[in-house]
Design a protein around this motif. Structure first.
Motif, short mmCIF file in Angstrom:
data_model
loop_
_atom_site.label_atom_id
_atom_site.label_comp_id
_atom_site.label_asym_id
_atom_site.label_seq_id
_atom_site.Cartn_x
_atom_site.Cartn_y
_atom_site.Cartn_z
N LEU A 41 -51.86 -46.80 25.12
CA LEU A 41 -51.37 -47.63 25.84
C LEU A 41 -50.34 -48.58 24.95
CD1 LEU A 41 -54.18 -48.46 28.01
CD2 LEU A 41 -52.57 -46.40 28.10
N ALA A 75 -55.24 -49.47 23.30
CA ALA A 75 -54.20 -50.46 23.53
C ALA A 75 -53.69 -51.14 22.59
CB ALA A 75 -54.53 -51.55 24.79
N SER A 78 -54.09 -56.94 26.88
CA SER A 78 -54.89 -56.02 26.27
C SER A 78 -56.07 -56.66 25.65
CB SER A 78 -54.12 -55.49 25.05
OG SER A 78 -53.84 -56.47 24.18
N ALA A 138 -54.05 -43.82 33.13
CA ALA A 138 -54.92 -44.07 32.07
C ALA A 138 -56.45 -44.15 32.24
CB ALA A 138 -54.46 -45.50 31.55
N CYS A 186 -58.44 -40.87 31.80
CA CYS A 186 -58.79 -40.58 30.31
C CYS A 186 -60.27 -41.12 29.99
CB CYS A 186 -57.87 -41.05 29.51
SG CYS A 186 -56.01 -40.09 29.63
N THR A 204 -48.42 -51.22 31.47
CA THR A 204 -49.24 -49.98 31.98
C THR A 204 -49.47 -50.69 33.16
OG1 THR A 204 -50.22 -49.59 29.72
CG2 THR A 204 -51.39 -48.76 31.56
N THR A 227 -49.91 -39.77 25.47
CA THR A 227 -48.77 -40.69 24.89
C THR A 227 -47.63 -40.87 25.79
OG1 THR A 227 -48.06 -41.92 23.02
CG2 THR A 227 -47.82 -39.43 22.98
N ALA A 257 -55.90 -42.20 25.75
CA ALA A 257 -54.60 -42.50 26.07
C ALA A 257 -54.01 -43.74 25.21
CB ALA A 257 -54.57 -42.99 27.58
N ARG A 293 -59.22 -45.69 26.17
CA ARG A 293 -57.84 -45.93 26.03
C ARG A 293 -57.87 -47.13 24.84
NH1 ARG A 293 -59.86 -44.94 30.69
NH2 ARG A 293 -61.50 -46.28 30.37
N VAL A 351 -60.34 -51.34 28.33
CA VAL A 351 -60.01 -50.46 26.91
C VAL A 351 -61.04 -50.40 26.01
CG1 VAL A 351 -57.46 -51.04 27.37
CG2 VAL A 351 -58.72 -52.42 26.04
#
Length: 253
Positions: free
Chosen positions: A97, A117, A163, A109, A112, A101, A47, A95, A115, A172
């Motif tokens: 978000l 978001a 997102s 990101a 990872c 980003t 983070t 991660a 994710r 994500v």
């Protein structure tokens, strides 16, 4: 970095936009190997501080110096080595978000496994607007995740996506309300931390390495790892707990 019941929480605090400058890269390069060797850590939460940006890219102020550096590839490869350390970490990574980003932030990101978001998150690769292109393996990791065509569109045009769109293309895993990303991601990390690291590490290894193999090669690879996991103490504990209807207490051995 702090630890909380099997979860390592990495917080990047580089105001105002948490850019991935050389110092941040070096500090990540120090903490990730520590997490790898820490047997008390099962899952990892990545983070950043602040509410405006997860990470708005690499530090453009460092670019003029890089232009003058005759060994600029060496500098780029150092960043790759740090990102690879996180990507190849044999522990699940999540991660959060929670804002812009962009560029190197999106590349971070992408290393990872998961994710999460928040609704106001914007994701993109704006490098083309500087006459550049993603240099932290964005050209490699993004198409493997969302497909060649969409990845090229994002990198050719440079406009960020929401997102919601990121969720629709598989960039994500979840979109959550603003201000809740950390809490939801930590809950997921804690849930994962209750599982067997012996199994988790092999899931990650089988999946990541299998993606570079043919289906038959991947099956053979999975079978070898499956054979390994049957030799661990954790599977004995898991099976015994199931038979006796109790919660397993994995020791990651």
């Amino acid at each position: 970095m702090e630890k909380d019941e099997g979860v390592a929480i990495i917080t990047i605090d580089n105001p105002p936009l948490n850019v991935l400058n050389k110092q941040v890269q070096q500090e990540l390069g120090t903490v990730i190997p520590e997490i790898k060797e820490d047997h008390d850590v099962v899952s990892v939460l990545l983070t950043t501080a602040g509410e405006k940006a997860f990470m708005a890219g690499t530090d453009i102020k460092e670019f003029p110096q890089m232009m003058k550096n005759p060994n600029r590839k060496e500098s780029v490869m150092f960043m790759h080595s740090v990102l690879n350390e996180l990507d190849y970490l044999p522990k699940p990574t999540i991660a959060v978000l929670d804002g812009l980003t962009y560029g190197g932030g999106l590349e971070l990101a992408l290393t990872c496994d998961i994710r999460i978001a928040e609704e106001n998150t914007k994701l993109g690769f704006p490098e083309i607007n500087l006459g550049l292109f993603p240099g932290g393996a964005g050209t490699q990791r993004l198409p493997r995740l969302v497909g060649e065509a969409k990845a090229k569109e994002m990198m050719y045009i440079g406009d960020p996506i929401t997102s919601k769109e990121a969720l629709s293309i598989g960039l994500v895993n979840q979109v959550v309300e603003n201000g809740t990303g950390y809490e939801i991601a930590l809950k997921m990390a804690n849930t994962i931390a209750e599982k067997s690291l012996q199994a988790l590490a092999r899931i990650k290894k089988a999946t990541d390495e299998g993606l570079t193999m043919s289906l038959q090669e991947g099956i053979e690879h999975e079978a070898a790892l499956f054979e390994e996991v049957f030799q661990t103490e954790d599977i004995k504990e898991g099976v015994d707990a199931f038979i006796h209807k109790r919660k397993p207490q994995f020791k990651h051995q």
